[in-house]
Structure formats: structure tokens, C-alpha cells
Design an enzyme around this catalytic site. Structure first.
Site, PDB file in Angstrom:
ATOM      1  N   SER A 268       0.836  -1.208   0.000  1.00 30.00           N
ATOM      2  CA  SER A 268       0.000   0.000   0.000  1.00 30.00           C
ATOM      3  C   SER A 268       0.869   1.256   0.000  1.00 30.00           C
ATOM      4  CB  SER A 268      -0.887   0.032   1.237  1.00 30.00           C
ATOM      5  OG  SER A 268      -1.708  -1.104   1.287  1.00 30.00           O
TER       6      SER A 268
HETATM    7  N1  SAH Z   1       0.204  -5.084   4.241  1.00 30.50           N
HETATM    8  C1  SAH Z   1       0.792  -5.507   3.012  1.00 30.50           C
HETATM    9  C2  SAH Z   1      -0.132  -5.294   1.839  1.00 30.50           C
HETATM   10  C3  SAH Z   1      -0.302  -6.566   1.059  1.00 30.50           C
HETATM   11  S1  SAH Z   1      -1.560  -6.569  -0.199  1.00 30.50           S
HETATM   12  C4  SAH Z   1       2.142  -4.870   2.805  1.00 30.50           C
HETATM   13  O1  SAH Z   1       2.540  -3.987   3.594  1.00 30.50           O
HETATM   14  O2  SAH Z   1       2.825  -5.274   1.876  1.00 30.50           O
HETATM   15  C5  SAH Z   1      -2.779  -7.632   0.529  1.00 30.50           C
HETATM   16  C6  SAH Z   1      -2.374  -9.045   0.815  1.00 30.50           C
HETATM   17  O3  SAH Z   1      -3.519  -9.753   1.295  1.00 30.50           O
HETATM   18  C7  SAH Z   1      -1.869  -9.819  -0.388  1.00 30.50           C
HETATM   19  O4  SAH Z   1      -0.554 -10.244  -0.159  1.00 30.50           O
HETATM   20  C8  SAH Z   1      -2.843 -11.012  -0.489  1.00 30.50           C
HETATM   21  O5  SAH Z   1      -2.225 -12.201  -0.893  1.00 30.50           O
HETATM   22  C9  SAH Z   1      -3.373 -11.109   0.937  1.00 30.50           C
HETATM   23  N2  SAH Z   1      -4.667 -11.792   1.075  1.00 30.50           N
HETATM   24  C10 SAH Z   1      -5.719 -11.781   0.229  1.00 30.50           C
HETATM   25  N3  SAH Z   1      -6.725 -12.535   0.705  1.00 30.50           N
HETATM   26  C11 SAH Z   1      -6.306 -13.055   1.900  1.00 30.50           C
HETATM   27  C12 SAH Z   1      -6.895 -13.945   2.874  1.00 30.50           C
HETATM   28  N4  SAH Z   1      -8.124 -14.456   2.720  1.00 30.50           N
HETATM   29  N5  SAH Z   1      -6.161 -14.253   3.970  1.00 30.50           N
HETATM   30  C13 SAH Z   1      -4.903 -13.775   4.129  1.00 30.50           C
HETATM   31  N6  SAH Z   1      -4.304 -12.936   3.244  1.00 30.50           N
HETATM   32  C14 SAH Z   1      -4.980 -12.578   2.146  1.00 30.50           C
END
Ligand code: SAH
Length: 225
Positions: free
Chosen positions: A63
Site C-alpha cells: 500500500s
Molecule cells: N500489508 C501488506 C499489503 C499486502 S496486499 C504490505 O505492507 O505489503 C494484501 C495481501 O492480502 C496480499 O498479499 C494477499 O495475498 C493477501 N490476502 C488476500 N486474501 C487473503 C486472505 N483471505 N487471507 C490472508 N491474506 C490474504
């Protein structure tokens, strides 16, 4: 870039966030402490302190810093609070929250096993004691509940899943992007760049008699799986 240049770029980023967003000094100090360039792919490091999202592989994104700052602020946590994160991604947001709540207090689950493994190693190497598991946010960390707060970094379809709310103690907050129940976000690609996904950033407060909901505006996140 050299370490000193990254540090200078990070200070500039914090100044920009301070001037544009109403976030706590504790949150800004956390952003100012975490080396974001260590969390992005090598080819994107020069961009690490621009206030924008970046790709982290597997179709996922880290993000934008202002979104991490706003969500961290809304969590309203203190040193010693235990926090549940759904969507570890590269681990950056978890590191920012760990700066505030301290070692061993952030529990993060990531759906993509390769991202979970990479984030776990990266966080450890950088000195962040964050518990990372591969799995689904709907089922992970039941054994560690209750938490003082939780947040999603992927957009929940329709509403925040009950199992996440159930893991948070009364009075605690859940911060999450919520997508329209009809899956409106899936049409993004058809609507073109700049169109809204219909997602809203919400802050829920768990109460004995139900859930309080605040709306914090339109956002755009990858969908929860
Ligand atoms: N906080 C992260 C942002 C990652 S983007 C950072 O600082 O990089 C959101 C993430 O949520 C992705 O990696 C995706 O794989 C994960 N995601 C999506 N659905 C999910 C679920 N049901 N349970 C766990 N993670 C999930």
C-alpha cells in the site's frame, strides 16, 4: 542509492505525510523508522519513499505510505497491544504497527505461501518480531485471540468476515477496506484507470451489543481471497 539517501528520502516522506494528513506523531515516527526500501523489489527501491503503492509480486501490492499511516492511526493501539493483520504481503505494514506495539505483538496471516515465507524472513532479518503464518484470514490465529485490534490489507467482499470480528475484544477496532457485496471491484479493469472500485475504508468498534461502524472514505485494495 546509499543508506543515507534512503534515510533522507524517508524523512522527506514523513514531512509530506505530516503536512497532508492528520495522523498522530507516533504513527509518523513509526513510518520514519521502517526501511520501506527493504520491503520492495530491488528494481523499485528508488521509488520506495514516493507516496504510492508498488508491486510486490504474485499480483499483490504494498500500500501507499499515506494509506499505511491512516490505517495504523485508526487502529489506535499502544505499546503492548496485540494486533491481528490479514494480508502480510511484503510485511511493511506489519513492521510499522510493530514499531508501535512492540516485539511479539503483531500476528499476521498471508494467503500466498511464498509471500508469507519471504515476509517472515525479511522481518526477522530487519529485527522485527512479527508472527507470520501462511493461511486464510478467516481461520488463522483463533488460538491467539482475543486481540486488541485487527486490520485487513485486502478488501473484504460485502463486510468484514465474522471470524475476524470474533477475534477482537470488546472496545477494540477493526480497520478494513470493504468492497461492494456484488463484487463491483472486479469490474475495475473494465472501467479504466482512475475509476473508483466502490471500496470504502471502515473502522468497526466491537461492542458487547453489536458493532459500531465509521466510514473513512473511498479506497482501492486488492480483493480478499
Ligand atoms: N500489508 C501488506 C499489503 C499486502 S496486499 C504490505 O505492507 O505489503 C494484501 C495481501 O492480502 C496480499 O498479499 C494477499 O495475498 C493477501 N490476502 C488476500 N486474501 C487473503 C486472505 N483471505 N487471507 C490472508 N491474506 C490474504
Amino acid at each position: 542509492m546509499e543508506d543515507g539517501q534512503y534515510a533522507a528520502a524517508r524523512r522527506d516522506l514523513v514531512e509530506t505525510l505530516r503536512s497532508r494528513h492528520d495522523v498522530d506523531e507516533r504513527t509518523l515516527s513509526a513510518i520514519g523508522s521502517v526501511p520501506r526500501h527493504e520491503f520492495v523489489p530491488e528494481g523499485d527501491r528508488e521509488q520506495a519513499y514516493a507516496d504510492r503503492p508498488l508491486p510486490i509480486g504474485h499480483g499483490q501490492t504494498i500500500s501507499a505510505p499515506h494509506m499505511v499511516a491512516i490505517m495504523t492511526d485508526l487502529l489506535d493501539v499502544d505499546a503492548g497491544d496485540r494486533v491481528f493483520e490479514v494480508g502480510t504481503g511484503c510485511g511493511y505494514h506489519a513492521a510499522v504497527v510493530a514499531e508501535i506495539v512492540g516485539p511479539g505483538n503483531v500476528y499476521s496471516v498471508e494467503y500466498v505461501p511464498e509471500l508469507a515465507t519471504a515476509a517472515r524472513h525479511r522481518l526477522r532479518r530487519l529485527g522485527y518480531d512479527v508472527v507470520v503464518r501462511a493461511g486464510d484470514g478467516r481461520t488463522a490465529f483463533g488460538d491467539e485471540a482475543p486481540f486488541d485490534a485487527a486490520y485487513l490489507t485486502c478488501a473484504a467482499p460485502g463486510s468484514v468476515p465474522d471470524p475476524v470480528l470474533d477475534r477482537v475484544r470488546p472496545g477494540g477496532h477493526v480497520v478494513a477496506p470493504v468492497a461492494p457485496a456484488d463484487g463491483g471491484g472486479l469490474l475495475d479493469g473494465l472501467r479504466g484507470v482512475g475509476d473508483r472500485s466502490g471500496q470504502r475504508l471502515v473502522r468497526l468498534t466491537v461492542r458487547a451489543g453489536g458493532i459500531d461502524r465509521e466510514d473513512h472514505g473511498g479506497v482501492r485494495f486488492v480483493p480478499m481471497r
